[in-house]
Design an enzyme around this catalytic site. Structure first.
Site, short mmCIF file in Angstrom:
data_model
loop_
_atom_site.label_atom_id
_atom_site.label_comp_id
_atom_site.label_asym_id
_atom_site.label_seq_id
_atom_site.Cartn_x
_atom_site.Cartn_y
_atom_site.Cartn_z
CG HIS A 6 -9.10 -0.95 -0.92
ND1 HIS A 6 -9.04 -0.38 -2.14
CD2 HIS A 6 -9.49 0.02 -0.05
CE1 HIS A 6 -9.38 0.92 -2.03
NE2 HIS A 6 -9.66 1.17 -0.78
CE1 TYR A 9 -3.69 -2.49 1.20
CE2 TYR A 9 -2.01 -3.27 2.73
CZ TYR A 9 -3.22 -3.43 2.10
OH TYR A 9 -3.99 -4.54 2.38
C1 CS2 Z 1 -11.70 2.97 1.61
C2 CS2 Z 1 -11.53 4.30 0.98
O1 CS2 Z 1 -12.82 4.14 3.32
C3 CS2 Z 1 -12.68 3.06 2.78
O2 CS2 Z 1 -13.21 2.04 3.13
O3 CS2 Z 1 -12.00 1.91 0.81
O4 CS2 Z 1 -10.48 4.89 1.65
C4 CS2 Z 1 -11.25 4.35 -0.51
O5 CS2 Z 1 -9.96 3.94 -0.79
C5 CS2 Z 1 -11.45 5.75 -0.96
O6 CS2 Z 1 -12.71 6.18 -0.57
C6 CS2 Z 1 -11.31 5.88 -2.45
O7 CS2 Z 1 -11.70 7.15 -2.84
MG MG Z 2 -13.32 0.56 1.73
#
Ligand code: CS2
Ligand code: MG
Length: 407
Positions: free
Chosen positions: A216, A160
Site C-alpha cells: 500500500h 491500519y
Molecule cells: C487496495 C484498496 O484493493 C486494494 O488493493 O489497495 O483497498 C484501496 O485501499 C482502495 O481501493 C482505495 O480506494
Molecule cells: Mg492495493
C-alpha cells in the site's frame, strides 16, 4: 442509431456507487460505473455538467470515436475524475454494442481464452492469529489465492485503522470516517514483522496457497528492494504497490534486487502512467481498473501493451467497484491472453443483487462470466431510489513523529 438521454445515479447499499445509464432511440440501453472511491460526486458532476450534453445525438456504436472525443476534447486530459467519467460512458457503449450484436462483450474481443478466472479475496487480521483464521475461512470456501494483511505489533491499531474491524473492513463506505481516520506508521516495525507473518502462513497452509500482499505504497524504494529479497523464500504470488505510484523508476531499483513478482496500477488512470514500467519490464502484474482507467477501450489497450512484455493482468477489484465495472473486467478477463488474477470483493448481499441483477457467478474462488448479451449486468432504478450519497474519507497516514505519509 442515436443516444437520446443519459442519467447518473449516486448511492447503493452501504456504498456511493456512481452508475450511468445511457438510452438510445433503438430502445437499447447500456450501463457504466464511475465510482471514484471517496470522491464519488466528482465524476457524477463531470458526466452531468460536461459529457452527457455532448453525448446526446451521438451514434453509440462509435465507441472508439466517442472515447477519443472525450479524451482529446477535454484539453486538460487524464486524472481520476475525467477517466472515471469517460470509463463509465465507454462501459455503457460496450454494453449497448453487445446487446445489438446479441453477444456477450468478450465475444467482441475474440472470445474466451478460459472458462473461469482465478480471483483473490482479502484476508485482513488485527493480529496474526486473526489473520490465520481468516485465511482458513477463505480456503474453506474454495479460494486458491488470498491477499494477506496483518496488524503490526507496537503500532497504534497495528498501523491500519481498518485492520481492527477485521475481515469485512472496507466493504462498506461506512467503514471509512466522517472525517479522515489517522493511521500511525513505522516501516521498520513493519519490515521486521511481515517475514514472521509469511513464515507462519506457509507453516500452516503449505506451499500451494497463492499468497498476495499489499504494501500500500508505504516503503521507500531501497526498503522495498530489501524486503522483496528477504521474502523471496515465501514464494508470494505478488508484492503489491511497494512504493508510491508516482515514481515509475522506483520499480527499477526493486526489480534489480529481487525476483519477488511486483504488481502495481490501481491508482493509474492511463496507459501513460504505466508505459515505462511495462516496456522496461520492471513489473509482473498491471492492476488498472476499468473504472479509473477510462473503461474497456483504454484498459484493453493497456492489456495489449502488457502482453508484449510478459506482464499479466491483476485488475483492481476493491469493494468500491460496482458489479458493472467488475462485469466489464470479467469480459476482459475471459478474453485476455495474458490474464493473471482478479481481485474480487463485490458485496454478495441481497440488496446489491437487487440493485445490479446479473447471471455472473463465483464458485470455488473462480469467476464465471455470464453469456447474456452485453455486459450481463443490469441496474434497477426503482431499487436505486432507496439510496443516497454519504460523504466519507479514506484514512490518512502519519509517521510516529507526525510526518505525513502515504495511505
Ligand atoms: C487496495 C484498496 O484493493 C486494494 O488493493 O489497495 O483497498 C484501496 O485501499 C482502495 O481501493 C482505495 O480506494
Ligand atoms: Mg492495493
Amino acid at each position: 442509431m442515436k443516444i437520446t438521454s443519459a442519467e447518473v445515479f449516486v448511492g447503493g447499499p452501504g456504498k456511493n456507487y456512481v452508475t450511468l445509464k445511457i438510452m438510445t432511440d433503438a430502445g437499447i440501453y447500456g450501463v457504466g460505473d464511475a465510482t471514484l472511491n471517496t470522491r464519488e460526486t466528482l465524476p457524477a458532476a463531470y458526466l452531468k455538467d460536461y459529457l452527457i450534453p455532448c453525448l446526446i445525438g451521438m451514434d453509440p456504436r462509435n465507441s472508439e470515436d466517442i472515447w477519443q472525443y472525450f479524451y482529446r476534447g477535454a484539453y486538460f486530459r487524464r486524472g481520476p475524475v475525467t477517466m472515471a467519467a469517460i470509463g463509465a460512458i465507454d462501459m455503457a457503449l460496450w454494453d449497448i454494442k453487445g446487446k445489438i450484436a446479441g453477444l456477450p462483450v468478450y465475444q467482441l474481443f475474440g472470445g474466451k481464452s478460459r472458462d473461469g478466472a482465478l480471483v483473490y479475496a482479502h484476508a485482513t487480521g488485527a493480529n496474526l492469529d486473526a489473520l490465520l483464521d481468516t485465511i482458513a475461512h477463505y480456503q474453506s470456501k474454495g479460494y486458491k489465492a488470498v491477499r494477506v494483511q496483518c496488524g503490526i505489533p507496537d503500532m497504534p491499531e497495528g498501523g491500519y485503522a481498518i485492520a481492527k474491524k477485521g475481515e469485512d473492513a472496507k466493504h462498506y463506505i461506512t467503514d471509512f470516517g466522517l472525517m479522515p481516520d489517522e493511521e500511525i506508521w513505522d516501516s521498520e516495525k513493519y519490515l521486521k514483522y511481515m517475514p514472521i507473518v509469511f513464515e507462519r502462513i506457509r507453516e500452516r497452509f503449505g506451499a500451494d496457497l497463492k499468497i498476495l500482499h499489499d504494501v500500500h505504497h508505504r516503503l521507500r524504494p531501497r526498503e522495498a528492494a530489501a524486503f522483496g529479497k528477504e521474502i523471496e523464500k515465501y514464494n508470494l504470488f505478488w508484492m503489491e504497490d511497494p512504493t508510491p505510484a508516482d515514481d515509475q523508476s522506483a520499480l527499477k531499483l526493486i526489480r534489480h534486487h529481487t525476483t519477488v513478482p511486483i504488481a502495481i496500477g490501481e491508482v493509474f488512470n492511463s496507459i501513460w502512467d504505466c508505459k515505462t514500467m511495462i516496456e522496461e519490464e520492471w513489473i509482473d502484474f498491471i492492476r488498472v481498473s476499468a473504472t479509473y482507467a477510462g473503461g474497456i477501450t483504454h484498459v484493453k489497450r493497456i492489456v495489449e501493451l502488457a502482453a508484449l512484455h510478459n506482464v499479466r493482468t491483476g485488475f483492481h477489484g476493491a469493494p468500491s467497484h460496482s458489479p458493472i465495472s467488475m462485469a466489464a473486467q470479467a469480459h476482459l478477463n475471459a478474453w485476455a491472453p495474458n490474464f493473471g488474477i482478479q481481485e474480487y470483493l463485490v458485496l454478495g448481499t441481497k440488496e446489491c443483487g437487487a440493485l445490479f441483477p446479473s447471471q455472473h457467478s463465483m464458485e470455488n474462488g473462480m469467476f464465471y462470466v455470464s453469456d447474456t448479451p452485453g455486459l450481463g449486468v443490469d441496474f434497477d432504478e426503482t431499487e436505486a431510489k432507496r439510496y443516497s450519497f454519504d460523504r466519507r474519507y479514506h484514512p490518512i497516514v502519519r509517521l510516529e513523529d507526525g510526518t505525513m505519509w502515504n495511505y
